[in-house]
Scaffold this active site. Sequence first.
Site, PDB file in Angstrom:
ATOM      1  N   ARG A  31       1.111  -1.771   0.185  1.00  0.00           N
ATOM      2  CA  ARG A  31       0.094  -0.241  -0.010  1.00  0.00           C
ATOM      3  C   ARG A  31       0.967   1.347  -0.386  1.00  0.00           C
ATOM      4  O   ARG A  31       0.071   2.177   0.315  1.00  0.00           O
ATOM      5  CB  ARG A  31      -1.004  -0.550   1.023  1.00  0.00           C
ATOM      6  CG  ARG A  31      -0.261   0.042   2.235  1.00  0.00           C
ATOM      7  CD  ARG A  31      -1.157   0.113   3.176  1.00  0.00           C
ATOM      8  NE  ARG A  31       0.196   0.274   5.030  1.00  0.00           N
ATOM      9  CZ  ARG A  31      -0.526   0.012   5.890  1.00  0.00           C
ATOM     10  NH1 ARG A  31      -1.481  -0.021   6.606  1.00  0.00           N
ATOM     11  NH2 ARG A  31       0.222  -0.813   7.364  1.00  0.00           N
TER      12      ARG A  31
ATOM     13  N   LYS B  27       1.691   6.415   0.500  1.00  0.00           N
ATOM     14  CA  LYS B  27       1.504   5.478   1.422  1.00  0.00           C
ATOM     15  C   LYS B  27      -0.043   5.717   1.274  1.00  0.00           C
ATOM     16  O   LYS B  27      -0.887   6.484   2.046  1.00  0.00           O
ATOM     17  CB  LYS B  27       1.135   5.752   2.351  1.00  0.00           C
ATOM     18  CG  LYS B  27       2.049   4.659   3.167  1.00  0.00           C
ATOM     19  CD  LYS B  27       3.196   4.814   4.675  1.00  0.00           C
ATOM     20  CE  LYS B  27       2.470   3.604   5.606  1.00  0.00           C
ATOM     21  NZ  LYS B  27       2.595   3.628   7.013  1.00  0.00           N
TER      22      LYS B  27
ATOM     23  N   ASP C 105      -6.193  -3.850  -0.266  1.00  0.00           N
ATOM     24  CA  ASP C 105      -7.011  -3.059  -1.051  1.00  0.00           C
ATOM     25  C   ASP C 105      -5.436  -1.501  -1.349  1.00  0.00           C
ATOM     26  O   ASP C 105      -5.736  -0.630  -2.101  1.00  0.00           O
ATOM     27  CB  ASP C 105      -7.912  -2.529  -0.790  1.00  0.00           C
ATOM     28  CG  ASP C 105      -7.844  -1.414   0.271  1.00  0.00           C
ATOM     29  OD1 ASP C 105      -6.669  -1.528   0.965  1.00  0.00           O
ATOM     30  OD2 ASP C 105      -8.336  -0.614   1.159  1.00  0.00           O
TER      31      ASP C 105
ATOM     32  N   ASP D 190      10.618  -5.721   8.938  1.00  0.00           N
ATOM     33  CA  ASP D 190      10.677  -4.743   7.989  1.00  0.00           C
ATOM     34  C   ASP D 190      10.131  -3.033   8.147  1.00  0.00           C
ATOM     35  O   ASP D 190      10.029  -2.905   7.306  1.00  0.00           O
ATOM     36  CB  ASP D 190       9.275  -5.375   7.002  1.00  0.00           C
ATOM     37  CG  ASP D 190       8.277  -5.446   7.905  1.00  0.00           C
ATOM     38  OD1 ASP D 190       8.070  -6.425   8.570  1.00  0.00           O
ATOM     39  OD2 ASP D 190       7.210  -4.858   7.428  1.00  0.00           O
TER      40      ASP D 190
HETATM   41  P1  AMP Z   1       2.751  -3.291   7.902  1.00  0.00           P
HETATM   42  O1  AMP Z   1       2.074  -3.500   9.148  1.00  0.00           O
HETATM   43  O2  AMP Z   1       2.303  -1.948   7.507  1.00  0.00           O
HETATM   44  O3  AMP Z   1       4.447  -2.736   8.253  1.00  0.00           O
HETATM   45  O4  AMP Z   1       2.490  -3.719   6.287  1.00  0.00           O
HETATM   46  C1  AMP Z   1       3.043  -4.561   6.487  1.00  0.00           C
HETATM   47  C2  AMP Z   1       2.542  -4.772   4.776  1.00  0.00           C
HETATM   48  O5  AMP Z   1       1.467  -5.265   4.810  1.00  0.00           O
HETATM   49  C3  AMP Z   1       3.238  -4.016   3.995  1.00  0.00           C
HETATM   50  O6  AMP Z   1       3.441  -5.571   2.750  1.00  0.00           O
HETATM   51  C4  AMP Z   1       2.422  -3.611   3.308  1.00  0.00           C
HETATM   52  O7  AMP Z   1       2.594  -3.054   1.948  1.00  0.00           O
HETATM   53  C5  AMP Z   1       0.942  -4.456   3.938  1.00  0.00           C
HETATM   54  N1  AMP Z   1      -0.208  -4.076   3.687  1.00  0.00           N
HETATM   55  C6  AMP Z   1      -0.849  -3.143   5.078  1.00  0.00           C
HETATM   56  N2  AMP Z   1      -2.101  -2.575   4.614  1.00  0.00           N
HETATM   57  C7  AMP Z   1      -2.616  -2.815   3.418  1.00  0.00           C
HETATM   58  C8  AMP Z   1      -3.581  -2.992   2.593  1.00  0.00           C
HETATM   59  N3  AMP Z   1      -4.682  -2.007   2.916  1.00  0.00           N
HETATM   60  N4  AMP Z   1      -2.925  -3.004   1.778  1.00  0.00           N
HETATM   61  C9  AMP Z   1      -2.100  -3.836   0.855  1.00  0.00           C
HETATM   62  N5  AMP Z   1      -1.122  -4.061   2.031  1.00  0.00           N
HETATM   63  C10 AMP Z   1      -0.940  -3.780   2.770  1.00  0.00           C
HETATM   64 MG    MG Z   2       5.659  -1.829   7.106  1.00  0.00          MG
END
Ligand code: AMP
Ligand code: MG
Length: 501
Positions: free
Chosen positions: A100, A120, A132, A259
């Site tokens: 995202r 973002k 999404d 990550d």
């Molecule tokens: P985060 O929790 O922000 O570190 O995200 C962990 C993973 O989930 C990353 O690869 C993000 O790109 C993916 N991700 C989180 N929210 C979404 C979303 N709404 N749509 C697509 N990918 C997501």
């Molecule tokens: Mg992240």
Amino acid sequence: MNYVPPSPSADTDAFPFDNSFARLPQQFFARVDPTPVAEPWLIKLNRPLAEELGLDIGTLERDGAQIFSGNSVPAGAAPLAMAYAGHQFGTFVPQLGDGRAILLGEVIDRNGRRRDIQLKGPGQTPFSRRGDGRAALGPVLREYIVSEAMHALGIPATRALAAVVTGQPVYREQILPGAVFTRVAASHIRVGTFQFFAARGDMASVQALADYAIDRHYPDAKNDERPYLAFFKAVVARQAALIARWLHVGFIHGVMNTDNMTISGETIDFGPCAFMDAYDPKKVFSSIDQFGRYAYASQPAIGQWNLTRLAETLVPLFDPVAATAVDLANDVLGEYGAIFQRHWLDGMRRKIGIVGEEEGDLDLVQALLTAMHQGEADFTLTFRKLCASAADPAADAALASLFAAPAGLTTWLSDWRKRLAREPGASDERASAMRAVNPAFIPRNHRIEQAIVAATGEADFSLFEALVDVTSRPYEDQPRFAAYADPPQPEEEVQQTFCGT
Ligand code: AMP
Ligand code: MG
């Protein structure tokens, strides 16, 4: 493979892009454009940051909603989603990536530093899995507020350039207004970026990424007889220093997955993060951190765990002899604790007004924290009020009023004053030095929550604006905003924070 800095772009449009990541081999990213949205509206543009980046303010004021929603991709951009993997709560996921987020490109700022500009919430990418690719307004506002507050506190962090609402709903547990956040970072290379290639056994890419990261963030490592080890050592030192700084202000990141740990040493991904009110080393806010893996006081150890995962990806580059390479990595990892402890204790000394060093200082600091924990004292206010006590013991009563049980504090204050008697400098100078490291204002969680509720429910951004404003000068007493320094009333307290997903 060596990364060669590209020549400056001839483009003279609003963004003077100079995109180096897009020139890396194709397995590093997927080229993808943002998905247009219905009716974007600019909530906020960070003008000082836009100026620092050398962007054209006039264009941004006119077309900001279109640009920062992804509806209009500025000339010279090379939109892409970065590939990365990561350990999430200890479990390895070989492919995460920007699901995202879309990197528009890089600019060289007015200080000659290369900075990423990333959207973002701009729609799906090849890494979106079932998501999404969108962001809800609440997490966008939280990231804006907290990342700018961290910067104002003097803590390395990604920055907030802009926030827009999209005019489209996003579907979570509830239907929420959609938004896009524009993030600026020294780079978006993470521990998980190295893991992505290492997990595939693609050492050529690990090395190419290391070369790129060295050129971009740690050019001095190139002069070392072991450049990759010097690089790793520098990352370890920056992360140790960063996490010490978090502890100094009561910050809980909340989701220290590999990550979400940068190679540059900037704080990134302000998902379920929060600053604690009452001091409790075991404090957790994140709704998904059931076992307290990322609790306040666990953060230094988790930092080392994450850096160990980074070492595992780099070890073949340290020395051709495997056993030697592993020993070298372990030596560097073994230094992490001492580096962290030095930064932490130096900062804690400054917080209590000590510039010299004595054997007993660690115990003195620890005794205050114990009294705060037992007294359920507010972390930020204790240190801020201690500044006044340093100038005049008459202020002790106000400090003691923060403690449910002030007995421990009374003993501590007398020990502290004995220690201060062996310090140079006048007491009012000491108090003002303490005020420069002990913030009056942090973005308190209940204030963030109130700002999000007003914005989401009534499209009222005044609380958001006020919070961004007050936390941009955290070390100044701002009598007009005095209420923003207060901890929550019991009914205002926020126990849980949620990821942006
Ligand atoms: P985060 O929790 O922000 O570190 O995200 C962990 C993973 O989930 C990353 O690869 C993000 O790109 C993916 N991700 C989180 N929210 C979404 C979303 N709404 N749509 C697509 N990918 C997501
Ligand atoms: Mg992240």
